[in-house]
Scaffold this motif. Structure first.
Motif, PDB file in Angstrom:
ATOM      1  N   GLU A 157       0.829  -1.208   0.000  1.00 40.68           N
ATOM      2  CA  GLU A 157       0.000   0.000   0.000  1.00 40.68           C
ATOM      3  C   GLU A 157       0.861   1.255   0.000  1.00 40.68           C
ATOM      4  N   LEU A 158       2.028   1.188   0.666  1.00 40.26           N
ATOM      5  CA  LEU A 158       2.920   2.340   0.705  1.00 40.26           C
ATOM      6  C   LEU A 158       3.451   2.660  -0.686  1.00 40.26           C
ATOM      7  N   THR A 161       0.852   4.494  -2.674  1.00 41.89           N
ATOM      8  CA  THR A 161       0.914   5.899  -2.265  1.00 41.89           C
ATOM      9  C   THR A 161       2.064   6.608  -2.959  1.00 41.89           C
ATOM     10  N   CYS A 386      -2.337   9.709   2.013  1.00 42.79           N
ATOM     11  CA  CYS A 386      -2.366   8.243   2.095  1.00 42.79           C
ATOM     12  C   CYS A 386      -1.225   7.680   2.931  1.00 42.79           C
ATOM     13  N   SER A 390      -1.075   4.141   4.899  1.00 47.65           N
ATOM     14  CA  SER A 390      -0.140   3.184   4.301  1.00 47.65           C
ATOM     15  C   SER A 390       0.796   2.592   5.349  1.00 47.65           C
TER      16      SER A 390
END
Length: 508
Positions: A157-158, A161, A386, A390
């Motif tokens: 997820e990072l 972002t 985000c 994240s």
């Protein structure tokens, strides 16, 4: 340990643990993470092309709706295709093909001077990028020891972002450049937005080349009946992680897959060796693909398949539609506030005021208008917003559970979507947009993480592709609907998006 393990076959999960966790896994996370970041750029690149290419293609809002829908249609078509291919030819080779196709077609689209041709090439981009998005999670997950798998997948997820943050930075640097080449009659034009699209296509090519230096998934090879080759790859991983010689690896033999392999049993050869261009081989492969598809709807996996498809449809419809249209809406707010300073207006009213005669005056009013700097800044803030989620997801997923993150993100995102219809200025719109982006992107990544554990190896990519097809259908319908209604009655799609998010939450 070597003597003990040499006396029996080791199952794959135990073998992964024996190879250790180290440099190989960090490199693989960097690769798959950058692929995921690249998909974020590839999917949302149209958000800056919409306001930038309005003049060159003389686009109305309806045209913009079709242009944003074209990549989504490509994703609908490509999701199942790439899933079938990845479960027959392998994760790695299909990832390479998808990335190279995306990069090449992305570069070709920069030279398109006719709107339908440009739209078709973006359709191919969507077709290719969905392959990379659907396969990178299973490919990464199948190399991870059980103790690390969920957390490593959540770190992806990072990287998403990162893609959302990098995109407006590239756009901010490139699109304002006074770059505009063309023949005297205007038949050939290359502007700053063309260069922007070209720069966004290059990472796909570089990542496809980098992937050549990584192995095929050993788990997939075992499922194909090739444990000997899988063992050699695990020895390489052991060497990279520990620094010890390959021959010192404590793994001597791998246990074969417990699941029946019809092709291996019938033809005594791996499914990977069949040529999809050979009609005789396709007669063998197609029934196997059909059996895998039917297995997703069997009693064992039916509930998980339906749940994954519904969640993907609900969250993807709202996320990709609003994410792509946010820069356009930011631009319209800035234009309105320049004309009517200190006046309050909702996001649904701003379009009808700024663009009073959509079909006739849209291009004339905005042709040559430079994108306001605040639009880049606001879109960059979407990505920055985000970062907390994240980090929150991988750090707390073991403690709170993936289900908590799904329910929390979908519920709050649904409330925020309702709020978008009642904002009174660009600042309120920006705050709610940031919250929406942060939560929905976290929800989508959580779904991908969960799916790796919900389905076995031989169905994993197929399941991801199946659910992605539903999600992309929603994104396609959402972009078309929003393009047609944004200037007429945008309250309708906003309400529908919120209902989808709340409905998806109720299924958890």
């Amino acid at each position: 340990m070597s003597d003990i393990n040499s006396s029996f076959d080791i199952d794959y999960e135990q073998a992964l643990t024996l190879t250790g966790f180290g440099w190989f896994h960090y490199r693989l996370l960097a690769l798959c993470g950058l692929i995921y970041a690249n998909t974020a750029i590839g999917i949302t690149v149209m958000s800056f092309v919409l306001p930038s290419a309005t003049c060159d293609f003389r686009m109305t809002s309806e045209d913009k709706g079709w242009l944003t829908a074209a990549p989504m249609l490509g994703m609908v078509v490509g999701s199942y295709f790439w899933g079938c291919l990845a479960d027959t030819k392998g994760r790695r080779i299909v990832l390479i093909a998808a990335l190279l196709l995306d990069g090449i077609v992305g570069l070709l689209s920069t030279a398109a001077q006719i709107f339908p041709i440009f739209m078709f090439l973006r359709f191919i981009n969507g077709f290719a990028i969905t392959g990379a998005m659907g396969i990178c999670f299973p490919y990464l997950g199948e190399f991870q020891p059980t103790a690390y798998r969920e957390k490593i997948l959540c770190w992806m997820e990072l990287f998403w972002t990162l893609g959302i943050v990098v995109l407006p930075c590239i756009a901010w640097i490139v699109i304002p450049l006074p770059l505009h080449f063309g023949t005297p009659d205007g038949s050939v034009i290359f502007g700053s937005w063309n260069l922007f699209v070209a720069l966004c296509a290059i990472p796909s090519l570089l990542l496809g080349i980098w992937l050549l230096y990584f192995p095929e998934s050993p788990k997939f090879l075992i499922e194909c009946g090739e444990p000997a080759l899988a063992l050699e790859i695990l020895k390489d991983i052991y060497h990279i992680n520990t620094g010890y010689d390959r021959n010192e690896c404590p793994i001597r033999r791998l246990k074969e897959s417990d699941r029946s392999n019809t092709i291996m049993e019938t033809h005594n050869r791996s499914i990977r060796t069949f040529n999809i261009h050979d009609p005789k081989h396709m007669k063998i492969l197609l029934p196997e693909i059909w059996e895998q598809t039917k297995a997703l709807c069997s009693a064992e996996f039916r509930r998980n398949t339906a749940l994954a498809c519904v969640i993907q449809f609900g969250i993807t419809t709202s996320y990709y539609t609003l994410m792509i249209w946010f820069p356009e809406l930011f631009g319209r707010f800035e234009e309105y506030e320049k004309r009517y300073p200190n006046s309050a207006v909702s996001v649904c009213d701003v379009s009808s005021i700024v663009l009073q005669n959509v079909n006739d005056t849209l291009v004339d009013d905005f042709c040559g208008t430079v994108i306001d700097t605040k639009v880049y800044w606001h879109t960059l803030l979407l990505g920055i917003a985000c970062i907390p989620t994240s980090l929150w997801l991988p750090l707390c997923v073991h403690r709170l559970g993936a289900k908590f993150f799904l329910i929390f993100s979908l519920t709050v995102a649904g409330l925020v979507t309702v709020g978008l219809a009642y904002v009174g200025n660009s600042t309120q719109n920006l705050i709610l947009s940031c919250i929406f982006e942060a939560l929905t992107s976290m929800g989508i990544s959580t779904v991908y993480c969960v799916m790796v554990d919900l389905f076995p190896t031989n169905l994993r990519v197929m399941a991801a592709a199946f659910s992605l097809t539903f999600g992309r259908c929603g994104a396609l319908l959402g972009n078309l609907m929003f393009g047609f209604l944004v200037d007429l009655n945008c309250f309708v799609p906003i309400v529908l998006f919120s209902i989808m998010l709340f409905g998806t939450t109720a299924l958890q």
